[in-house]
Design a protein around this motif. Structure first.
Motif, PDB file in Angstrom:
ATOM      1  N   ALA A   1      36.368  24.708  33.003  1.00 30.75           N
ATOM      2  CA  ALA A   1      35.998  25.275  34.306  1.00 30.75           C
ATOM      3  C   ALA A   1      36.788  26.535  34.628  1.00 30.75           C
ATOM      4  CB  ALA A   1      36.216  24.238  35.410  1.00 30.75           C
ATOM      5  N   SER A   2      37.904  26.763  33.927  1.00 32.24           N
ATOM      6  CA  SER A   2      38.707  27.952  34.201  1.00 32.24           C
ATOM      7  C   SER A   2      37.926  29.237  33.928  1.00 32.24           C
ATOM      8  CB  SER A   2      39.986  27.932  33.353  1.00 32.24           C
ATOM      9  OG  SER A   2      39.691  28.095  31.973  1.00 32.24           O
ATOM     10  N   ILE A   3      36.957  29.186  33.006  1.00 27.67           N
ATOM     11  CA  ILE A   3      36.150  30.382  32.738  1.00 27.67           C
ATOM     12  C   ILE A   3      35.327  30.746  33.968  1.00 27.67           C
ATOM     13  CG2 ILE A   3      34.352  31.349  31.258  1.00 27.67           C
ATOM     14  CD1 ILE A   3      35.297  29.556  29.037  1.00 27.67           C
ATOM     15  N   LEU A   4      34.810  29.732  34.647  1.00 30.36           N
ATOM     16  CA  LEU A   4      34.070  29.979  35.890  1.00 30.36           C
ATOM     17  C   LEU A   4      34.985  30.586  36.945  1.00 30.36           C
ATOM     18  CD1 LEU A   4      31.346  29.604  37.331  1.00 30.36           C
ATOM     19  CD2 LEU A   4      32.114  27.321  38.004  1.00 30.36           C
ATOM     20  N   VAL A   5      36.209  30.083  37.025  1.00 32.01           N
ATOM     21  CA  VAL A   5      37.180  30.617  37.990  1.00 32.01           C
ATOM     22  C   VAL A   5      37.523  32.067  37.653  1.00 32.01           C
ATOM     23  CG1 VAL A   5      39.532  30.348  38.888  1.00 32.01           C
ATOM     24  CG2 VAL A   5      38.121  28.330  38.470  1.00 32.01           C
ATOM     25  N   MET A   6      37.569  32.393  36.353  1.00 34.35           N
ATOM     26  CA  MET A   6      37.906  33.759  35.952  1.00 34.35           C
ATOM     27  C   MET A   6      36.877  34.766  36.437  1.00 34.35           C
ATOM     28  SD  MET A   6      40.787  33.542  34.576  1.00 34.35           S
ATOM     29  CE  MET A   6      41.894  32.397  33.752  1.00 34.35           C
ATOM     30  N   ALA A   7      35.635  34.325  36.672  1.00 33.92           N
ATOM     31  CA  ALA A   7      34.629  35.232  37.230  1.00 33.92           C
ATOM     32  C   ALA A   7      35.038  35.669  38.637  1.00 33.92           C
ATOM     33  CB  ALA A   7      33.266  34.544  37.254  1.00 33.92           C
ATOM     34  N   PHE A   8      35.550  34.733  39.442  1.00 36.70           N
ATOM     35  CA  PHE A   8      36.055  35.076  40.774  1.00 36.70           C
ATOM     36  C   PHE A   8      37.266  36.001  40.674  1.00 36.70           C
ATOM     37  CE2 PHE A   8      33.885  31.023  41.477  1.00 36.70           C
ATOM     38  CZ  PHE A   8      33.129  31.294  42.602  1.00 36.70           C
ATOM     39  N   VAL A   9      38.172  35.669  39.753  1.00 35.22           N
ATOM     40  CA  VAL A   9      39.389  36.469  39.605  1.00 35.22           C
ATOM     41  C   VAL A   9      39.047  37.894  39.200  1.00 35.22           C
ATOM     42  CG1 VAL A   9      41.555  36.709  38.322  1.00 35.22           C
ATOM     43  CG2 VAL A   9      40.775  34.437  39.030  1.00 35.22           C
ATOM     44  N   ALA A  10      38.142  38.048  38.226  1.00 36.40           N
ATOM     45  CA  ALA A  10      37.772  39.388  37.764  1.00 36.40           C
ATOM     46  C   ALA A  10      37.146  40.217  38.889  1.00 36.40           C
ATOM     47  CB  ALA A  10      36.805  39.276  36.584  1.00 36.40           C
ATOM     48  N   THR A  11      36.248  39.606  39.648  1.00 39.60           N
ATOM     49  CA  THR A  11      35.603  40.327  40.750  1.00 39.60           C
ATOM     50  C   THR A  11      36.619  40.720  41.822  1.00 39.60           C
ATOM     51  OG1 THR A  11      33.613  38.983  40.363  1.00 39.60           O
ATOM     52  CG2 THR A  11      33.702  40.252  42.403  1.00 39.60           C
ATOM     53  N   ALA A  12      37.560  39.825  42.103  1.00 43.27           N
ATOM     54  CA  ALA A  12      38.591  40.129  43.099  1.00 43.27           C
ATOM     55  C   ALA A  12      39.483  41.270  42.640  1.00 43.27           C
ATOM     56  CB  ALA A  12      39.430  38.873  43.369  1.00 43.27           C
ATOM     57  N   ILE A  13      39.836  41.292  41.358  1.00 49.58           N
ATOM     58  CA  ILE A  13      40.692  42.358  40.839  1.00 49.58           C
ATOM     59  C   ILE A  13      40.007  43.710  40.930  1.00 49.58           C
ATOM     60  CG2 ILE A  13      41.773  43.261  38.732  1.00 49.58           C
ATOM     61  CD1 ILE A  13      42.336  40.384  37.901  1.00 49.58           C
ATOM     62  N   VAL A  14      38.768  43.781  40.470  1.00 52.34           N
ATOM     63  CA  VAL A  14      38.051  45.068  40.450  1.00 52.34           C
ATOM     64  C   VAL A  14      37.719  45.525  41.865  1.00 52.34           C
ATOM     65  CG1 VAL A  14      35.980  46.250  39.615  1.00 52.34           C
ATOM     66  CG2 VAL A  14      37.157  44.605  38.143  1.00 52.34           C
ATOM     67  N   SER A  15      37.491  44.606  42.785  1.00 45.79           N
ATOM     68  CA  SER A  15      37.231  45.008  44.170  1.00 45.79           C
ATOM     69  C   SER A  15      38.472  45.623  44.817  1.00 45.79           C
ATOM     70  CB  SER A  15      36.779  43.792  44.984  1.00 45.79           C
ATOM     71  OG  SER A  15      37.844  42.880  45.165  1.00 45.79           O
ATOM     72  N   TRP A  16      39.638  45.315  44.240  1.00 44.12           N
ATOM     73  CA  TRP A  16      40.895  45.874  44.766  1.00 44.12           C
ATOM     74  C   TRP A  16      41.278  47.152  44.033  1.00 44.12           C
ATOM     75  CZ3 TRP A  16      46.359  44.629  42.996  1.00 44.12           C
ATOM     76  CH2 TRP A  16      47.304  45.202  43.856  1.00 44.12           C
ATOM     77  N   LYS A  17      41.276  47.106  42.676  1.00 48.20           N
ATOM     78  CA  LYS A  17      41.605  48.267  41.863  1.00 48.20           C
ATOM     79  C   LYS A  17      40.571  48.382  40.750  1.00 48.20           C
ATOM     80  CE  LYS A  17      45.486  49.666  43.780  1.00 48.20           C
ATOM     81  NZ  LYS A  17      45.638  51.027  44.367  1.00 48.20           N
ATOM     82  N   ASP A  18      39.752  49.449  40.788  1.00 48.13           N
ATOM     83  CA  ASP A  18      38.729  49.597  39.757  1.00 48.13           C
ATOM     84  C   ASP A  18      39.144  50.551  38.642  1.00 48.13           C
ATOM     85  OD1 ASP A  18      38.554  52.016  41.025  1.00 48.13           O
ATOM     86  OD2 ASP A  18      36.573  51.668  41.888  1.00 48.13           O
ATOM     87  N   ASN A  19      40.412  50.974  38.648  1.00 50.46           N
ATOM     88  CA  ASN A  19      40.940  51.724  37.519  1.00 50.46           C
ATOM     89  C   ASN A  19      41.118  50.761  36.344  1.00 50.46           C
ATOM     90  OD1 ASN A  19      43.300  52.654  35.732  1.00 50.46           O
ATOM     91  ND2 ASN A  19      42.842  54.508  36.896  1.00 50.46           N
ATOM     92  N   ILE A  20      40.489  51.081  35.204  1.00 48.85           N
ATOM     93  CA  ILE A  20      40.425  50.119  34.105  1.00 48.85           C
ATOM     94  C   ILE A  20      41.801  49.759  33.564  1.00 48.85           C
ATOM     95  CG2 ILE A  20      40.109  51.906  32.333  1.00 48.85           C
ATOM     96  CD1 ILE A  20      38.170  49.917  30.958  1.00 48.85           C
ATOM     97  N   TYR A  21      42.736  50.719  33.542  1.00 53.17           N
ATOM     98  CA  TYR A  21      44.062  50.447  32.999  1.00 53.17           C
ATOM     99  C   TYR A  21      44.857  49.537  33.934  1.00 53.17           C
ATOM    100  CZ  TYR A  21      42.679  54.436  30.148  1.00 53.17           C
ATOM    101  OH  TYR A  21      41.989  55.279  29.307  1.00 53.17           O
ATOM    102  N   ILE A  22      44.778  49.831  35.222  1.00 54.15           N
ATOM    103  CA  ILE A  22      45.486  48.997  36.195  1.00 54.15           C
ATOM    104  C   ILE A  22      44.852  47.609  36.262  1.00 54.15           C
ATOM    105  CG2 ILE A  22      46.083  48.738  38.631  1.00 54.15           C
ATOM    106  CD1 ILE A  22      46.183  51.766  38.844  1.00 54.15           C
ATOM    107  N   ALA A  23      43.521  47.572  36.273  1.00 55.17           N
ATOM    108  CA  ALA A  23      42.819  46.286  36.400  1.00 55.17           C
ATOM    109  C   ALA A  23      43.094  45.377  35.200  1.00 55.17           C
ATOM    110  CB  ALA A  23      41.316  46.522  36.552  1.00 55.17           C
TER     111      ALA A  23
END
Length: 357
Positions: free
Chosen positions: A279-301
């Motif tokens: 189930a952690s893979i499903l949670v990672m979808a939330f984490v990834a979206t939250a990260i990019v919504s905050w910083k969309d610079n690929i290196y920082i993200a």
């Protein structure tokens, strides 16, 4: 199935699969360098070394898939943000929540893939790789391993086994039948040897003692209807990791050992940890979206994603350890990392989505 969903899932697969290949390569190279001296000392052929890593591959995939999915999703969303695709979608009335839903569905698919690899191919591969390591490298004959000094309870019986071999034969059987109130022993059965199977334990060269009547009886053969499966002890002995058992087999072992009075906190934690890790893979979808919504610079993200991965595994390891030691419930120990990651991600996403609505 919408055009946007097909586009997002196709891009996710195009990024995830090469990233997965790189992750597998790094894992195999690291493992190879760590074990190379052992392979050389054992005189293993190139073909046997190749077989060892091939059969281990499904387990490797199941282990690294959550972090690979997180990184690939972060990279995908950052590329979309850089090319102004996310801006164009929002200008067309498609919110980030729609994109997040597509990523969640991708996460659900890869969760099923991870569970399939870990519980089918991964289990079989892990057992075979462990066999190669123990028998071909360590020169141990696993088929001849004999368990000693095994104790268990079964209904009104407390049983001690001197030895138990892989074919469910053994020596030194002692069984103590308790009274209904459990305060006294009504019968003692001792046998020089035995053959065990669930529901039928055949004893040979048997002495039966009845303490209340001060009597003793000697018989050549005796059968006890004990329900305990001797294979259970072999599955959960000190040399076998709970992670090497599929969910259904691990569940059966938990039920049998719990019925016999054994402590099953470690096994229950391992059972829940298998589901939680998928189930952690499903949670990672939330984490990834939250990260990019905050910083969309690929290196920082990507850097933030790697830090989040480290923190996730730290919490996951701590939680499972506490669950195995009985300091927290097995469910809480196994699922704590997922709960924390999901809550922190939603803390970032929900207000943002509500503001845009």
């Amino acid at each position: 199935m919408s055009l946007l969903f097909r586009y997002l899932t196709k891009n996710n697969a195009f990024i995830l699969l090469p990233t997965l290949a790189v992750g597998i390569g790094l894992y195999v190279l690291t493992d190879l360098f760590e074990r190379l001296d052992n392979f050389i000392e054992a005189g293993l052929s190139v073909g046997m070394v190749f077989t060892y890593f091939i059969v281990k591959m499904p387990l490797v995939i199941s282990q690294i898939l959550p972090v690979i999915f997180l990184l690939s999703t972060v990279i995908q969303l950052c590329i979309m943000a850089r090319s102004r695709e996310l801006t164009a979608l929002q200008a067309g009335g498609i919110s980030l929540g729609v994109v997040a839903n597509s990523m969640i569905l991708c996460g659900l698919f890869w969760s099923g893939v991870q569970l399939g690899f870990s519980e089918y191919l991964g289990v079989a591969g892990e057992r075979e790789s462990a066999r190669i390591w123990q028998e071909e490298v360590r020169k141990k004959n696993l088929a001849a391993t004999v368990l000693t000094d095994v104790w268990f309870t079964d209904g009104d019986w407390i049983v001690s086994l001197g030895t138990l071999d892989p074919k469910a034969h053994g020596t030194g059987f002692s069984g103590f039948e308790l009274s209904e109130d459990g305060l006294s022993i009504t019968r003692i059965v001792q046998a020089a040897s035995y053959t065990a199977e669930p529901g039928r334990w055949a004893l040979r060269d048997v002495h039966v003692y009845t303490p209340d009547a001060f009597s003793q009886e000697q018989v050549p053969d005796f059968v006890l209807p004990l329900r305990q499966d001797p294979e259970t002890f072999r599955l959960v002995n000190a040399g076998t990791k709970p992670q090497q058992l599929p969910l259904w087999q691990l569940g059966e072992a938990i039920d049998q050992l719990k019925a016999s009075g054994s402590n099953v906190e470690t096994l229950r934690t391992a059972w829940h940890a298998k589901l939680a890790y998928a189930a952690s893979i499903l949670v990672m979808a939330f984490v990834a979206t939250a990260i990019v919504s905050w910083k969309d610079n690929i290196y920082i993200a990507v850097t933030i994603a790697l830090v989040c991965t480290f923190l996730y595994y730290a919490v996951y390891t701590l939680g499972t350890t506490l669950g195995q030691r009985g300091m927290v419930s097995p469910i809480l120990g196994a699922w704590s990392a997922n709960i924390i990651a999901a809550v922190l991600s939603m803390w970032r996403l929900v207000p943002m989505l509500l503001r845009r609505v």
